[in-house]
Design an enzyme around this catalytic site. Structure first.
Site, mmCIF file in Angstrom:
data_model
loop_
_atom_site.group_PDB
_atom_site.id
_atom_site.type_symbol
_atom_site.label_atom_id
_atom_site.label_comp_id
_atom_site.label_asym_id
_atom_site.label_seq_id
_atom_site.Cartn_x
_atom_site.Cartn_y
_atom_site.Cartn_z
ATOM 1 C CG HIS A 197 -3.763 -0.732 1.662
ATOM 2 N ND1 HIS A 197 -2.395 -0.560 1.550
ATOM 3 C CD2 HIS A 197 -4.041 -0.532 2.991
ATOM 4 C CE1 HIS A 197 -1.878 -0.272 2.741
ATOM 5 N NE2 HIS A 197 -2.857 -0.249 3.636
ATOM 6 C CG HIS A 252 -3.351 -3.219 8.098
ATOM 7 N ND1 HIS A 252 -3.371 -3.777 6.846
ATOM 8 C CD2 HIS A 252 -3.149 -1.894 7.898
ATOM 9 C CE1 HIS A 252 -3.173 -2.834 5.945
ATOM 10 N NE2 HIS A 252 -3.044 -1.674 6.568
ATOM 11 C CG ASP A 253 -5.772 0.122 7.259
ATOM 12 O OD1 ASP A 253 -5.252 0.640 8.270
ATOM 13 O OD2 ASP A 253 -5.246 0.170 6.127
ATOM 14 C CD GLU A 263 -6.167 3.502 11.371
ATOM 15 O OE1 GLU A 263 -5.345 2.813 12.017
ATOM 16 O OE2 GLU A 263 -5.848 4.189 10.388
ATOM 17 C CG ASP A 264 -9.796 2.828 7.478
ATOM 18 O OD1 ASP A 264 -9.623 3.824 8.192
ATOM 19 O OD2 ASP A 264 -8.939 2.407 6.685
ATOM 20 C CG ASP A 322 0.051 0.059 6.494
ATOM 21 O OD1 ASP A 322 -0.531 0.211 5.407
ATOM 22 O OD2 ASP A 322 -0.303 0.630 7.546
HETATM 23 N N1 LIG Z 1 -0.423 6.016 -0.567
HETATM 24 C C1 LIG Z 1 -1.768 5.980 -0.510
HETATM 25 N N2 LIG Z 1 -2.371 6.037 0.709
HETATM 26 C C2 LIG Z 1 -3.707 5.969 0.740
HETATM 27 C C3 LIG Z 1 -4.485 5.861 -0.436
HETATM 28 N N3 LIG Z 1 -5.784 5.794 -0.081
HETATM 29 C C4 LIG Z 1 -5.826 5.831 1.246
HETATM 30 N N4 LIG Z 1 -4.590 5.955 1.777
HETATM 31 C C5 LIG Z 1 -4.284 6.047 3.199
HETATM 32 O O1 LIG Z 1 -4.036 7.412 3.467
HETATM 33 C C6 LIG Z 1 -3.170 7.508 4.602
HETATM 34 C C7 LIG Z 1 -2.286 8.678 4.413
HETATM 35 O O2 LIG Z 1 -3.085 9.805 4.327
HETATM 36 P P1 LIG Z 1 -3.112 10.884 5.480
HETATM 37 O O3 LIG Z 1 -3.942 12.015 5.018
HETATM 38 O O4 LIG Z 1 -1.683 11.159 5.880
HETATM 39 O O5 LIG Z 1 -3.797 10.141 6.684
HETATM 40 P P2 LIG Z 1 -5.334 9.874 7.028
HETATM 41 O O6 LIG Z 1 -5.962 9.217 5.825
HETATM 42 O O7 LIG Z 1 -5.204 8.946 8.216
HETATM 43 O O8 LIG Z 1 -5.957 11.184 7.386
HETATM 44 C C8 LIG Z 1 -2.381 6.221 4.697
HETATM 45 O O9 LIG Z 1 -2.569 5.766 5.994
HETATM 46 P P3 LIG Z 1 -1.420 5.520 7.055
HETATM 47 O O10 LIG Z 1 -1.846 6.037 8.375
HETATM 48 O O11 LIG Z 1 -0.089 5.924 6.550
HETATM 49 O O12 LIG Z 1 -1.421 4.020 7.149
HETATM 50 P P4 LIG Z 1 -2.685 3.065 7.270
HETATM 51 O O13 LIG Z 1 -3.870 3.871 7.677
HETATM 52 O O14 LIG Z 1 -2.812 2.470 5.893
HETATM 53 O O15 LIG Z 1 -2.270 2.106 8.304
HETATM 54 C C9 LIG Z 1 -3.032 5.316 3.631
HETATM 55 O O16 LIG Z 1 -3.406 4.038 4.112
HETATM 56 C C10 LIG Z 1 -3.816 5.836 -1.704
HETATM 57 O O17 LIG Z 1 -4.406 5.763 -2.756
HETATM 58 N N5 LIG Z 1 -2.459 5.893 -1.668
HETATM 59 MN MN LIG Z 2 -2.855 0.361 5.770
#
Ligand SMILES: Nc1nc2c(ncn2[C@@H]2O[C@H](COP(=O)(O)OP(=O)(O)O)[C@@H](OP(=O)(O)OP(=O)(O)O)[C@H]2O)c(=O)[nH]1
Ligand SMILES: [Mn+2]
Length: 179
Positions: free
Chosen positions: A36, A62-63, A66-67, A123
């Site tokens: 990603h 960028h993550d 956070e992660d 992102d």
């Molecule tokens: N579309 C998608 N998203 C995934 C996948 N695996 C992990 N994610 C991450 O999950 C987040 C969206 O899930 P949510 O349940 O809304 O958020 P959370 O993980 O922060 O609890 C996205 O973060 P975000 O806060 O929107 O952005 P960021 O953390 O990437 O900056 C995305 O990066 C995947 O397989 N597909």
């Molecule tokens: Mn991201």
């Protein structure tokens, strides 16, 4: 002379791959998480034609705060204050509850610097492209749909930053009936 990636950029890639090494995306194939962040940096370089190396490096990182156990102090020492500052701008405060973090992403998007807005746009583009073809494990259809609606609210506060990326995001929102 053929342009080549700088050693700083290569060190970023190596650092992110190491820090995210045990993390997987939520897609059914459990793609390594590092794919990603490589996608986000590649979108910026190839689709948005960004040559600002600190932006491309911050996209790779960028993550990572956070992660993983990486800290801003680590990033500043390894990659400098500019890259670290960009990552700081796009990092959610994980001590807040999820609803508040989601609300703040919308509210803070407008206040972000133009260079950090680029990273946020790329992102969201990568996450939404993934959601068009996959439902993350454990998500209902409704939750997937709500992510598109929420992401559009974030993107609406990032507009006026990069025409190419915004056109590609709008094509997705149109496809989902949100535009
Ligand atoms: N579309 C998608 N998203 C995934 C996948 N695996 C992990 N994610 C991450 O999950 C987040 C969206 O899930 P949510 O349940 O809304 O958020 P959370 O993980 O922060 O609890 C996205 O973060 P975000 O806060 O929107 O952005 P960021 O953390 O990437 O900056 C995305 O990066 C995947 O397989 N597909
Ligand atoms: Mn991201």
């Amino acid at each position: 002379m053929t342009p080549h990636p700088s050693s700083r950029f290569m060190e970023c890639l190596q650092y992110a791959a190491h820090k995210h090494r045990d993390q997987r995306r939520k897609d059914p194939a459990q793609t390594p998480y590092v794919n990603h962040v490589i996608n986000v940096s590649t979108i910026l370089a190839v689709e948005a034609c960004i040559e600002d190396e600190a932006v491309l490096m911050a996209a790779i990182l960028h993550d990572v705060v956070e992660d993983t156990d990486a800290t801003f102090a680590d990033l500043e020492a390894l990659f400098g204050a500019d890259v670290c500052g960009l990552v700081r701008e796009v990092t959610d405060d994980k001590s807040l509850d999820k609803q508040e973090r989601k609300r703040l992403q919308i509210a803070n998007a407008a206040k972000t610097s133009p260079r950090a807005k680029l990273i946020k746009l790329a992102d969201k583009l990568d996450n939404l492209r993934d959601l068009l073809v996959n439902t993350p494990q454990g998500w209902t259809e409704e939750r997937r749909e709500l992510y598109f609606v929420w992401a559009k609210q974030v993107v609406d506060n990032l507009r006026g930053t990069n025409t190419n990326l915004e056109l590609k995001l709008d094509e997705i929102f149109r496809q989902r009936g949100l535009l």
